[in-house]
Design a protein around this motif. Sequence first.
Motif, mmCIF file in Angstrom:
data_model
loop_
_atom_site.group_PDB
_atom_site.id
_atom_site.type_symbol
_atom_site.label_atom_id
_atom_site.label_comp_id
_atom_site.label_asym_id
_atom_site.label_seq_id
_atom_site.Cartn_x
_atom_site.Cartn_y
_atom_site.Cartn_z
ATOM 1 N N MET A 176 29.932 44.237 -14.482
ATOM 2 C CA MET A 176 30.215 43.291 -13.397
ATOM 3 C C MET A 176 29.467 41.980 -13.610
ATOM 4 S SD MET A 176 30.503 45.709 -10.027
ATOM 5 C CE MET A 176 29.450 47.092 -10.448
ATOM 6 N N GLN A 177 28.223 42.051 -14.067
ATOM 7 C CA GLN A 177 27.449 40.840 -14.333
ATOM 8 C C GLN A 177 28.079 40.030 -15.462
ATOM 9 O OE1 GLN A 177 23.572 42.613 -14.990
ATOM 10 N NE2 GLN A 177 22.904 42.068 -12.916
ATOM 11 N N ALA A 178 28.613 40.704 -16.473
ATOM 12 C CA ALA A 178 29.247 39.998 -17.593
ATOM 13 C C ALA A 178 30.468 39.208 -17.116
ATOM 14 C CB ALA A 178 29.650 40.996 -18.680
ATOM 15 N N VAL A 179 31.223 39.761 -16.183
ATOM 16 C CA VAL A 179 32.433 39.103 -15.696
ATOM 17 C C VAL A 179 32.099 37.831 -14.918
ATOM 18 C CG1 VAL A 179 34.407 39.375 -14.143
ATOM 19 C CG2 VAL A 179 33.804 41.217 -15.690
ATOM 20 N N VAL A 180 31.019 37.847 -14.131
ATOM 21 C CA VAL A 180 30.672 36.663 -13.326
ATOM 22 C C VAL A 180 29.624 35.785 -14.006
ATOM 23 C CG1 VAL A 180 31.313 37.787 -11.164
ATOM 24 C CG2 VAL A 180 28.912 37.812 -11.892
ATOM 25 N N GLY A 181 29.064 36.242 -15.111
ATOM 26 C CA GLY A 181 28.121 35.428 -15.865
ATOM 27 C C GLY A 181 26.724 35.362 -15.284
ATOM 28 N N GLY A 182 26.283 36.427 -14.631
ATOM 29 C CA GLY A 182 24.923 36.447 -14.068
ATOM 30 C C GLY A 182 24.778 37.547 -13.047
ATOM 31 N N TYR A 183 23.708 37.451 -12.259
ATOM 32 C CA TYR A 183 23.477 38.440 -11.206
ATOM 33 C C TYR A 183 24.615 38.401 -10.203
ATOM 34 C CZ TYR A 183 18.731 38.821 -12.991
ATOM 35 O OH TYR A 183 17.647 39.016 -13.794
ATOM 36 N N ILE A 184 25.027 39.580 -9.745
ATOM 37 C CA ILE A 184 26.154 39.623 -8.825
ATOM 38 C C ILE A 184 25.706 39.532 -7.371
ATOM 39 C CG2 ILE A 184 27.601 40.953 -10.409
ATOM 40 C CD1 ILE A 184 27.114 43.407 -8.573
ATOM 41 N N GLN A 185 26.588 38.977 -6.577
ATOM 42 C CA GLN A 185 26.442 38.970 -5.121
ATOM 43 C C GLN A 185 27.748 39.507 -4.566
ATOM 44 O OE1 GLN A 185 26.078 35.086 -3.334
ATOM 45 N NE2 GLN A 185 25.674 35.918 -1.313
ATOM 46 N N ASP B 3 23.946 32.964 -8.129
ATOM 47 C CA ASP B 3 23.366 31.644 -8.351
ATOM 48 C C ASP B 3 24.391 30.632 -8.844
ATOM 49 O OD1 ASP B 3 20.771 32.451 -7.623
ATOM 50 O OD2 ASP B 3 20.387 33.224 -9.643
ATOM 51 N N GLY B 4 25.671 30.915 -8.633
ATOM 52 C CA GLY B 4 26.731 30.069 -9.168
ATOM 53 C C GLY B 4 26.602 28.606 -8.796
ATOM 54 N N ILE C 88 32.435 27.808 -0.379
ATOM 55 C CA ILE C 88 33.184 27.642 -1.620
ATOM 56 C C ILE C 88 32.507 28.511 -2.669
ATOM 57 C CG2 ILE C 88 33.938 26.033 -3.417
ATOM 58 C CD1 ILE C 88 33.746 23.799 -1.283
ATOM 59 N N VAL C 89 33.293 29.311 -3.365
ATOM 60 C CA VAL C 89 32.767 30.156 -4.429
ATOM 61 C C VAL C 89 32.719 29.339 -5.718
ATOM 62 C CG1 VAL C 89 33.066 32.291 -5.731
ATOM 63 C CG2 VAL C 89 33.773 32.195 -3.337
ATOM 64 N N ALA C 90 31.586 29.389 -6.403
ATOM 65 C CA ALA C 90 31.430 28.690 -7.683
ATOM 66 C C ALA C 90 31.483 29.711 -8.812
ATOM 67 C CB ALA C 90 30.109 27.929 -7.715
ATOM 68 N N GLY C 91 32.193 29.390 -9.861
ATOM 69 C CA GLY C 91 32.288 30.280 -11.016
ATOM 70 C C GLY C 91 33.312 31.388 -10.810
ATOM 71 N N ASN C 92 33.384 32.263 -11.806
ATOM 72 C CA ASN C 92 34.305 33.397 -11.742
ATOM 73 C C ASN C 92 33.932 34.320 -10.596
ATOM 74 O OD1 ASN C 92 35.369 32.440 -14.145
ATOM 75 N ND2 ASN C 92 34.402 34.006 -15.410
ATOM 76 N N PHE C 93 34.944 34.916 -9.979
ATOM 77 C CA PHE C 93 34.703 36.004 -9.040
ATOM 78 C C PHE C 93 35.837 37.001 -9.144
ATOM 79 C CE2 PHE C 93 37.115 33.069 -6.295
ATOM 80 C CZ PHE C 93 37.971 33.913 -5.591
ATOM 81 N N PHE C 94 35.605 38.183 -8.608
ATOM 82 C CA PHE C 94 36.662 39.178 -8.566
ATOM 83 C C PHE C 94 36.639 39.907 -7.241
ATOM 84 C CE2 PHE C 94 33.112 41.262 -10.742
ATOM 85 C CZ PHE C 94 33.040 42.512 -10.139
ATOM 86 N N ILE C 95 37.814 40.447 -6.900
ATOM 87 C CA ILE C 95 37.987 41.257 -5.699
ATOM 88 C C ILE C 95 38.081 42.698 -6.159
ATOM 89 C CG2 ILE C 95 39.406 41.718 -3.666
ATOM 90 C CD1 ILE C 95 38.363 38.894 -3.576
ATOM 91 N N VAL C 96 37.307 43.566 -5.520
ATOM 92 C CA VAL C 96 37.241 44.974 -5.894
ATOM 93 C C VAL C 96 37.392 45.816 -4.633
ATOM 94 C CG1 VAL C 96 34.705 45.059 -5.712
ATOM 95 C CG2 VAL C 96 35.874 46.651 -7.232
ATOM 96 N N GLY C 97 37.896 47.042 -4.800
ATOM 97 C CA GLY C 97 38.022 47.954 -3.669
ATOM 98 C C GLY C 97 36.672 48.535 -3.281
ATOM 99 N N LEU C 98 36.600 49.040 -2.055
ATOM 100 C CA LEU C 98 35.379 49.677 -1.564
ATOM 101 C C LEU C 98 35.620 51.161 -1.357
ATOM 102 C CD1 LEU C 98 34.060 47.196 1.155
ATOM 103 C CD2 LEU C 98 33.180 47.553 -1.157
ATOM 104 N N GLY C 99 34.743 51.969 -1.973
ATOM 105 C CA GLY C 99 34.742 53.398 -1.707
ATOM 106 C C GLY C 99 33.749 53.684 -0.597
#
Length: 130
Positions: free
Chosen positions: A24-33, A49-50, A71-82
């Motif tokens: 997940m960190q690789a996809v957004v390029g850093g620590y995830i939020q 930190d985008g 406003i979201v900066a950088g790549n983001f993704f939408i994921v399901g919640l279990g």
Amino acid sequence: MNVLMVEPGKAPYEMQIGDDLRSMQAVVGGYIQAVYPYEEPVALICNEDGKLDGLPLNRALRDSDGDIYDIVAGNFFIVGLGESDFTDLPHELAERFAEQFRQPEMFLREGDKIVAAPMPDEQVQGGMSY
């Protein structure tokens, strides 16, 4: 796991990523939020930190009146919640959010406000069409 990827200047697309933190960190390029701005059982995962890192502005998040609240900066993704973790995003929700984020945006300062405008089609890079 199946996610909806949203990159600046591109149409959203579904993709498979690992369900581990490193993937997940690789996809957004850093620590995830993880943020939870929707009623559906999904999370929006972005680089925490985008904005501070100066990543390109991507898409606006709007309230129920359509006003921008972030406003979201950088790549983001939408994921399901279990029940206790992230999980595959069902295809139906991927289609719904792909439509919401279909049009890449550019951002302009207008007085003391930031406004979003659709990016001209000739500047939009390919993605999955729905």
